[in-house]
Design a protein around this motif. Structure first.
Motif, PDB file in Angstrom:
ATOM      1  N   ILE A 174       0.838  -1.198   0.000  1.00 29.13           N
ATOM      2  CA  ILE A 174       0.000   0.000   0.000  1.00 29.13           C
ATOM      3  C   ILE A 174       0.875   1.251   0.000  1.00 29.13           C
ATOM      4  CG2 ILE A 174      -1.728   1.283   1.321  1.00 29.13           C
ATOM      5  CD1 ILE A 174      -2.780  -1.402   2.346  1.00 29.13           C
ATOM      6  N   GLU A 175       2.008   1.188   0.702  1.00 30.29           N
ATOM      7  CA  GLU A 175       2.910   2.332   0.751  1.00 30.29           C
ATOM      8  C   GLU A 175       3.434   2.687  -0.643  1.00 30.29           C
ATOM      9  OE1 GLU A 175       2.433   0.530   4.590  1.00 30.29           O
ATOM     10  OE2 GLU A 175       3.113  -0.348   2.683  1.00 30.29           O
ATOM     11  N   GLU A 176       3.785   1.658  -1.407  1.00 26.21           N
ATOM     12  CA  GLU A 176       4.244   1.871  -2.776  1.00 26.21           C
ATOM     13  C   GLU A 176       3.145   2.520  -3.604  1.00 26.21           C
ATOM     14  OE1 GLU A 176       5.594  -0.761  -6.697  1.00 26.21           O
ATOM     15  OE2 GLU A 176       5.140  -1.760  -4.789  1.00 26.21           O
ATOM     16  N   HIS A 177       1.922   2.033  -3.435  1.00 31.44           N
ATOM     17  CA  HIS A 177       0.781   2.572  -4.163  1.00 31.44           C
ATOM     18  C   HIS A 177       0.571   4.042  -3.819  1.00 31.44           C
ATOM     19  CE1 HIS A 177      -3.743   1.969  -5.347  1.00 31.44           C
ATOM     20  NE2 HIS A 177      -3.099   2.762  -6.169  1.00 31.44           N
ATOM     21  N   ALA A 178       0.638   4.384  -2.528  1.00 29.17           N
ATOM     22  CA  ALA A 178       0.419   5.760  -2.087  1.00 29.17           C
ATOM     23  C   ALA A 178       1.452   6.708  -2.698  1.00 29.17           C
ATOM     24  CB  ALA A 178       0.463   5.840  -0.566  1.00 29.17           C
ATOM     25  N   ARG A 179       2.722   6.283  -2.708  1.00 29.75           N
ATOM     26  CA  ARG A 179       3.767   7.119  -3.290  1.00 29.75           C
ATOM     27  C   ARG A 179       3.509   7.363  -4.772  1.00 29.75           C
ATOM     28  NH1 ARG A 179       7.123   3.725  -0.157  1.00 29.75           N
ATOM     29  NH2 ARG A 179       7.678   2.518  -2.024  1.00 29.75           N
ATOM     30  N   ARG A 180       3.106   6.309  -5.469  1.00 34.19           N
ATOM     31  CA  ARG A 180       2.844   6.436  -6.907  1.00 34.19           C
ATOM     32  C   ARG A 180       1.627   7.331  -7.175  1.00 34.19           C
ATOM     33  NH1 ARG A 180       3.921   2.279 -10.706  1.00 34.19           N
ATOM     34  NH2 ARG A 180       5.236   1.328  -9.098  1.00 34.19           N
ATOM     35  N   TYR A 238      -6.135   9.551  -4.678  1.00 26.44           N
ATOM     36  CA  TYR A 238      -5.557  10.152  -5.877  1.00 26.44           C
ATOM     37  C   TYR A 238      -6.342  11.403  -6.284  1.00 26.44           C
ATOM     38  CZ  TYR A 238      -4.664  10.784 -10.890  1.00 26.44           C
ATOM     39  OH  TYR A 238      -4.378  11.321 -12.117  1.00 26.44           O
ATOM     40  N   THR A 239      -7.663  11.282  -6.297  1.00 31.90           N
ATOM     41  CA  THR A 239      -8.509  12.410  -6.670  1.00 31.90           C
ATOM     42  C   THR A 239      -8.331  13.579  -5.697  1.00 31.90           C
ATOM     43  OG1 THR A 239     -10.146  10.891  -7.617  1.00 31.90           O
ATOM     44  CG2 THR A 239     -10.888  13.123  -7.125  1.00 31.90           C
ATOM     45  N   LEU A 240      -8.266  13.256  -4.415  1.00 25.90           N
ATOM     46  CA  LEU A 240      -8.064  14.279  -3.396  1.00 25.90           C
ATOM     47  C   LEU A 240      -6.753  15.030  -3.620  1.00 25.90           C
ATOM     48  CD1 LEU A 240      -8.784  15.635  -0.660  1.00 25.90           C
ATOM     49  CD2 LEU A 240      -7.575  13.739   0.449  1.00 25.90           C
ATOM     50  N   ILE A 241      -5.663  14.292  -3.844  1.00 29.81           N
ATOM     51  CA  ILE A 241      -4.356  14.910  -4.057  1.00 29.81           C
ATOM     52  C   ILE A 241      -4.341  15.732  -5.335  1.00 29.81           C
ATOM     53  CG2 ILE A 241      -1.909  14.468  -4.470  1.00 29.81           C
ATOM     54  CD1 ILE A 241      -2.797  14.010  -1.595  1.00 29.81           C
ATOM     55  N   LYS A 242      -4.890  15.185  -6.403  1.00 29.26           N
ATOM     56  CA  LYS A 242      -4.896  15.877  -7.695  1.00 29.26           C
ATOM     57  C   LYS A 242      -5.572  17.234  -7.590  1.00 29.26           C
ATOM     58  CE  LYS A 242      -6.880  15.627 -12.344  1.00 29.26           C
ATOM     59  NZ  LYS A 242      -7.651  14.793 -13.308  1.00 29.26           N
ATOM     60  N   TYR A 243      -6.773  17.272  -7.026  1.00 27.79           N
ATOM     61  CA  TYR A 243      -7.512  18.527  -6.998  1.00 27.79           C
ATOM     62  C   TYR A 243      -7.035  19.471  -5.896  1.00 27.79           C
ATOM     63  CZ  TYR A 243     -10.440  16.760 -10.674  1.00 27.79           C
ATOM     64  OH  TYR A 243     -10.862  16.295 -11.887  1.00 27.79           O
ATOM     65  N   THR A 244      -6.441  18.926  -4.849  1.00 28.17           N
ATOM     66  CA  THR A 244      -5.819  19.787  -3.842  1.00 28.17           C
ATOM     67  C   THR A 244      -4.632  20.529  -4.453  1.00 28.17           C
ATOM     68  OG1 THR A 244      -6.469  18.354  -1.999  1.00 28.17           O
ATOM     69  CG2 THR A 244      -4.618  19.837  -1.624  1.00 28.17           C
ATOM     70  N   LYS A 245      -3.811  19.812  -5.204  1.00 28.87           N
ATOM     71  CA  LYS A 245      -2.654  20.440  -5.837  1.00 28.87           C
ATOM     72  C   LYS A 245      -3.078  21.389  -6.957  1.00 28.87           C
ATOM     73  CE  LYS A 245       0.837  17.014  -4.624  1.00 28.87           C
ATOM     74  NZ  LYS A 245       1.708  17.989  -3.927  1.00 28.87           N
ATOM     75  N   LEU A 246      -4.177  21.057  -7.649  1.00 29.70           N
ATOM     76  CA  LEU A 246      -4.683  21.963  -8.680  1.00 29.70           C
ATOM     77  C   LEU A 246      -5.130  23.278  -8.042  1.00 29.70           C
ATOM     78  CD1 LEU A 246      -5.541  22.687 -11.529  1.00 29.70           C
ATOM     79  CD2 LEU A 246      -7.695  21.455 -11.138  1.00 29.70           C
ATOM     80  N   ARG A 247      -5.793  23.203  -6.888  1.00 30.83           N
ATOM     81  CA  ARG A 247      -6.214  24.420  -6.182  1.00 30.83           C
ATOM     82  C   ARG A 247      -4.999  25.246  -5.753  1.00 30.83           C
ATOM     83  NH1 ARG A 247      -9.122  24.509  -1.445  1.00 30.83           N
ATOM     84  NH2 ARG A 247     -10.100  26.434  -2.135  1.00 30.83           N
ATOM     85  N   GLU A 248      -3.952  24.571  -5.313  1.00 24.37           N
ATOM     86  CA  GLU A 248      -2.739  25.280  -4.900  1.00 24.37           C
ATOM     87  C   GLU A 248      -2.114  26.009  -6.094  1.00 24.37           C
ATOM     88  OE1 GLU A 248      -0.301  22.233  -3.259  1.00 24.37           O
ATOM     89  OE2 GLU A 248      -1.365  22.164  -1.358  1.00 24.37           O
ATOM     90  N   LEU A 249      -2.085  25.356  -7.250  1.00 22.11           N
ATOM     91  CA  LEU A 249      -1.536  25.986  -8.446  1.00 22.11           C
ATOM     92  C   LEU A 249      -2.411  27.149  -8.881  1.00 22.11           C
ATOM     93  CD1 LEU A 249      -0.507  22.781 -10.441  1.00 22.11           C
ATOM     94  CD2 LEU A 249       1.042  24.452  -9.417  1.00 22.11           C
TER      95      LEU A 249
END
Length: 253
Positions: A174-180, A238-249
Protein backbone atom coordinates in the motif's frame (compact mmCIF):
# COMPACT_ATOMS: atom_id res chain seq x y z
CA UNK A 1 2.42 -15.64 -44.33
CA UNK A 2 3.52 -15.75 -40.68
CA UNK A 3 4.14 -12.39 -39.03
CA UNK A 4 7.14 -11.47 -36.90
CA UNK A 5 6.83 -9.46 -33.69
CA UNK A 6 9.27 -7.26 -31.77
CA UNK A 7 8.49 -6.78 -28.07
CA UNK A 8 9.52 -3.45 -26.52
CA UNK A 9 9.98 -2.81 -22.79
CA UNK A 10 11.26 0.20 -20.85
CA UNK A 11 12.97 -0.42 -17.52
CA UNK A 12 14.62 1.12 -14.50
CA UNK A 13 15.45 -1.16 -11.55
CA UNK A 14 12.93 -3.85 -12.50
CA UNK A 15 14.75 -6.93 -11.21
CA UNK A 16 11.68 -8.16 -9.30
CA UNK A 17 9.51 -8.08 -12.45
CA UNK A 18 11.51 -8.31 -15.65
CA UNK A 19 12.28 -12.05 -15.51
CA UNK A 20 8.60 -12.95 -15.30
CA UNK A 21 7.83 -10.61 -18.19
CA UNK A 22 10.56 -11.99 -20.44
CA UNK A 23 9.67 -15.58 -19.61
CA UNK A 24 6.10 -14.96 -20.77
CA UNK A 25 7.40 -13.66 -24.12
CA UNK A 26 9.57 -16.71 -24.77
CA UNK A 27 8.47 -18.52 -27.95
CA UNK A 28 5.94 -15.80 -28.80
CA UNK A 29 8.00 -12.84 -30.02
CA UNK A 30 10.90 -12.86 -32.46
CA UNK A 31 12.87 -10.07 -30.80
CA UNK A 32 12.84 -8.28 -27.45
CA UNK A 33 14.12 -4.71 -27.16
CA UNK A 34 14.70 -3.34 -23.65
CA UNK A 35 15.41 0.38 -23.19
CA UNK A 36 16.78 1.18 -19.75
CA UNK A 37 17.17 4.59 -18.09
CA UNK A 38 19.89 3.71 -15.60
CA UNK A 39 19.21 0.57 -13.57
CA UNK A 40 21.53 -0.12 -10.65
CA UNK A 41 20.09 -3.53 -9.73
CA UNK A 42 20.19 -6.88 -11.61
CA UNK A 43 17.90 -5.74 -14.46
CA UNK A 44 20.68 -5.78 -17.06
CA UNK A 45 21.93 -9.25 -16.13
CA UNK A 46 18.42 -10.73 -16.24
CA UNK A 47 17.74 -9.20 -19.66
CA UNK A 48 21.02 -10.55 -21.01
CA UNK A 49 20.14 -13.99 -19.68
CA UNK A 50 17.01 -13.96 -21.84
CA UNK A 51 18.87 -12.68 -24.91
CA UNK A 52 17.14 -9.30 -25.08
CA UNK A 53 18.66 -6.35 -26.95
CA UNK A 54 19.53 -3.98 -24.12
CA UNK A 55 19.93 -0.26 -24.78
CA UNK A 56 20.44 2.77 -22.54
CA UNK A 57 18.48 5.98 -23.07
CA UNK A 58 18.41 8.93 -20.69
CA UNK A 59 15.01 9.54 -19.14
CA UNK A 60 12.82 12.44 -20.28
CA UNK A 61 9.29 11.11 -19.83
CA UNK A 62 7.28 7.93 -20.42
CA UNK A 63 6.14 8.82 -23.94
CA UNK A 64 9.64 9.76 -25.09
CA UNK A 65 11.15 6.58 -23.63
CA UNK A 66 8.54 4.33 -25.23
CA UNK A 67 8.78 6.07 -28.61
CA UNK A 68 12.56 5.65 -28.58
CA UNK A 69 12.13 1.94 -27.85
CA UNK A 70 9.61 1.62 -30.68
CA UNK A 71 12.12 3.19 -33.09
CA UNK A 72 14.57 0.31 -32.50
CA UNK A 73 12.40 -2.61 -33.60
CA UNK A 74 13.48 -4.85 -36.47
CA UNK A 75 10.18 -6.53 -37.33
CA UNK A 76 6.91 -5.44 -38.89
CA UNK A 77 4.86 -5.73 -35.68
CA UNK A 78 5.42 -4.12 -32.29
CA UNK A 79 4.20 -5.55 -28.98
CA UNK A 80 4.46 -2.99 -26.18
CA UNK A 81 4.62 -4.48 -22.70
CA UNK A 82 5.66 -3.06 -19.34
CA UNK A 83 8.25 -4.74 -17.15
CA UNK A 84 5.63 -5.45 -14.46
CA UNK A 85 3.33 -7.20 -16.95
CA UNK A 86 3.25 -10.72 -18.39
CA UNK A 87 1.24 -12.58 -21.01
CA UNK A 88 -1.24 -15.11 -19.60
CA UNK A 89 -1.22 -18.60 -21.12
CA UNK A 90 -4.45 -17.83 -23.01
CA UNK A 91 -3.04 -14.57 -24.38
CA UNK A 92 0.15 -16.36 -25.45
CA UNK A 93 -2.01 -18.86 -27.31
CA UNK A 94 -4.03 -16.08 -29.00
CA UNK A 95 -0.93 -14.25 -30.21
CA UNK A 96 0.72 -17.47 -31.39
CA UNK A 97 -2.32 -18.43 -33.48
CA UNK A 98 -2.59 -14.92 -34.86
CA UNK A 99 1.07 -14.95 -35.91
CA UNK A 100 0.64 -18.19 -37.81
CA UNK A 101 -2.43 -16.90 -39.66
CA UNK A 102 -0.83 -13.52 -40.33
CA UNK A 103 -1.75 -10.24 -38.65
CA UNK A 104 -3.86 -7.66 -40.48
CA UNK A 105 -1.82 -4.56 -41.31
CA UNK A 106 -4.92 -2.37 -41.10
CA UNK A 107 -5.59 -3.36 -37.51
CA UNK A 108 -4.35 -2.83 -34.00
CA UNK A 109 -4.87 -5.48 -31.33
CA UNK A 110 -5.95 -4.90 -27.75
CA UNK A 111 -6.09 -7.11 -24.67
CA UNK A 112 -7.75 -7.04 -21.28
CA UNK A 113 -5.39 -6.21 -18.42
CA UNK A 114 -5.91 -8.07 -15.14
CA UNK A 115 -4.29 -6.29 -12.21
CA UNK A 116 -2.71 -7.99 -9.21
CA UNK A 117 -2.80 -5.77 -6.12
CA UNK A 118 -0.64 -6.83 -3.18
CA UNK A 119 -1.21 -10.48 -4.08
CA UNK A 120 -4.94 -10.26 -4.97
CA UNK A 121 -6.42 -10.22 -8.47
CA UNK A 122 -8.81 -7.27 -8.92
CA UNK A 123 -11.72 -8.13 -11.22
CA UNK A 124 -13.95 -5.14 -10.43
CA UNK A 125 -13.34 -1.71 -8.79
CA UNK A 126 -12.98 -0.07 -12.21
CA UNK A 127 -9.76 -2.02 -12.77
CA UNK A 128 -11.01 -4.72 -15.12
CA UNK A 129 -11.08 -5.36 -18.04
CA UNK A 130 -8.84 -2.26 -18.40
CA UNK A 131 -8.47 -2.92 -22.13
CA UNK A 132 -5.20 -1.74 -23.71
CA UNK A 133 -3.98 -1.57 -27.31
CA UNK A 134 -0.54 -3.17 -27.21
CA UNK A 135 0.06 -4.75 -30.63
CA UNK A 136 0.27 -2.74 -33.85
CA UNK A 137 2.10 -2.47 -37.20
CA UNK A 138 5.54 -1.02 -36.47
CA UNK A 139 5.64 2.72 -37.08
CA UNK A 140 1.85 3.06 -37.22
CA UNK A 141 1.50 4.98 -33.96
CA UNK A 142 3.36 6.84 -31.24
CA UNK A 143 2.88 7.69 -27.59
CA UNK A 144 1.89 11.20 -26.48
CA UNK A 145 1.15 12.81 -23.12
CA UNK A 146 2.94 13.58 -19.86
CA UNK A 147 0.57 11.57 -17.64
CA UNK A 148 -1.07 8.26 -18.63
CA UNK A 149 0.39 8.50 -22.11
CA UNK A 150 -1.89 7.57 -25.00
CA UNK A 151 -1.35 6.13 -28.47
CA UNK A 152 -1.83 8.42 -31.46
CA UNK A 153 -2.30 6.77 -34.85
CA UNK A 154 -0.93 7.83 -38.23
CA UNK A 155 -4.20 6.69 -39.85
CA UNK A 156 -7.57 5.30 -38.83
CA UNK A 157 -7.27 1.62 -37.91
CA UNK A 158 -9.69 -1.07 -36.85
CA UNK A 159 -9.05 -2.58 -33.42
CA UNK A 160 -9.55 -6.24 -32.56
CA UNK A 161 -9.53 -7.62 -29.03
CA UNK A 162 -7.46 -10.73 -28.31
CA UNK A 163 -8.58 -13.47 -25.97
CA UNK A 164 -6.64 -13.83 -22.74
CA UNK A 165 -5.36 -11.38 -20.13
CA UNK A 166 -2.30 -9.20 -19.84
CA UNK A 167 -1.29 -9.84 -16.23
CA UNK A 168 -0.24 -6.67 -14.44
CA UNK A 169 1.58 -6.95 -11.11
CA UNK A 170 0.76 -3.40 -10.14
CA UNK A 171 1.70 -2.86 -6.50
CA UNK A 172 3.41 -4.96 -3.86
CA UNK A 173 2.47 -2.73 -0.90
CA UNK A 174 0.00 0.00 0.00
CA UNK A 175 2.91 2.33 0.75
CA UNK A 176 4.24 1.87 -2.78
CA UNK A 177 0.78 2.57 -4.16
CA UNK A 178 0.42 5.76 -2.09
CA UNK A 179 3.77 7.12 -3.29
CA UNK A 180 2.84 6.44 -6.91
CA UNK A 181 -0.57 8.05 -6.48
CA UNK A 182 1.00 11.26 -5.16
CA UNK A 183 3.45 11.30 -8.10
CA UNK A 184 0.78 10.76 -10.76
CA UNK A 185 -1.72 13.12 -9.10
CA UNK A 186 0.89 15.88 -9.02
CA UNK A 187 1.61 15.45 -12.74
CA UNK A 188 -2.12 15.35 -13.53
CA UNK A 189 -2.70 18.55 -11.55
CA UNK A 190 0.07 20.30 -13.48
CA UNK A 191 -1.44 19.21 -16.78
CA UNK A 192 -4.94 20.34 -15.74
CA UNK A 193 -3.58 23.70 -14.59
CA UNK A 194 -1.80 24.22 -17.91
CA UNK A 195 -5.12 23.53 -19.65
CA UNK A 196 -6.74 26.32 -17.66
CA UNK A 197 -8.84 24.13 -15.38
CA UNK A 198 -9.83 25.37 -11.93
CA UNK A 199 -11.14 23.69 -8.78
CA UNK A 200 -13.06 24.99 -5.77
CA UNK A 201 -13.32 23.43 -2.34
CA UNK A 202 -16.81 22.04 -2.99
CA UNK A 203 -15.68 20.45 -6.26
CA UNK A 204 -12.71 18.84 -4.54
CA UNK A 205 -14.92 17.23 -1.90
CA UNK A 206 -17.57 16.10 -4.38
CA UNK A 207 -15.10 14.54 -6.82
CA UNK A 208 -13.26 12.70 -4.04
CA UNK A 209 -16.47 11.22 -2.61
CA UNK A 210 -17.82 10.35 -6.07
CA UNK A 211 -14.63 8.50 -7.00
CA UNK A 212 -15.02 6.13 -4.07
CA UNK A 213 -18.78 5.59 -4.54
CA UNK A 214 -18.43 5.00 -8.27
CA UNK A 215 -15.65 2.42 -7.94
CA UNK A 216 -16.73 0.65 -4.77
CA UNK A 217 -20.51 0.56 -5.33
CA UNK A 218 -21.31 1.08 -9.00
CA UNK A 219 -18.27 -0.75 -10.38
CA UNK A 220 -18.45 -3.56 -7.82
CA UNK A 221 -15.32 -2.88 -5.81
CA UNK A 222 -16.98 -4.53 -2.82
CA UNK A 223 -16.77 -7.83 -4.71
CA UNK A 224 -12.97 -7.69 -4.54
CA UNK A 225 -13.02 -7.92 -0.73
CA UNK A 226 -10.52 -6.07 1.40
CA UNK A 227 -8.21 -5.48 -1.56
CA UNK A 228 -11.10 -3.88 -3.47
CA UNK A 229 -11.88 -1.59 -0.55
CA UNK A 230 -8.25 -0.47 -0.42
CA UNK A 231 -8.08 0.04 -4.19
CA UNK A 232 -11.19 2.21 -4.14
CA UNK A 233 -9.98 4.26 -1.21
CA UNK A 234 -6.66 4.82 -2.95
CA UNK A 235 -8.48 5.99 -6.08
CA UNK A 236 -10.29 8.55 -3.93
CA UNK A 237 -6.95 9.52 -2.39
CA UNK A 238 -5.56 10.15 -5.88
CA UNK A 239 -8.51 12.41 -6.67
CA UNK A 240 -8.06 14.28 -3.40
CA UNK A 241 -4.36 14.91 -4.06
CA UNK A 242 -4.90 15.88 -7.69
CA UNK A 243 -7.51 18.53 -7.00
CA UNK A 244 -5.82 19.79 -3.84
CA UNK A 245 -2.65 20.44 -5.84
CA UNK A 246 -4.68 21.96 -8.68
CA UNK A 247 -6.21 24.42 -6.18
CA UNK A 248 -2.74 25.28 -4.90
CA UNK A 249 -1.54 25.99 -8.45
CA UNK A 250 -4.64 28.09 -9.12
CA UNK A 251 -4.00 30.17 -6.01
CA UNK A 252 -0.32 30.75 -6.94
CA UNK A 253 -1.37 31.99 -10.34
Amino acid sequence: MASKISAVIITQNEERNIGRCLESLRGIVDETVVVDSGSTDETIEICEKYGARFMHHDWKDYADQKNYANSLVSHEWTLSIDADEALSDKLRESISELKKAGLDGNCTYSMARLNNYCGSWIRHSGWYPDEKVRLWPSGACRWEGLVHEELKYAKAMENRKLEGDLLHYSYYSIEEHARRQVKYATLAAQKAHEQGKRCGKATLRAKTAWTFVRNYVLKGGFRDGEAGYTVCRMAAFYTLIKYTKLRELNKKQ
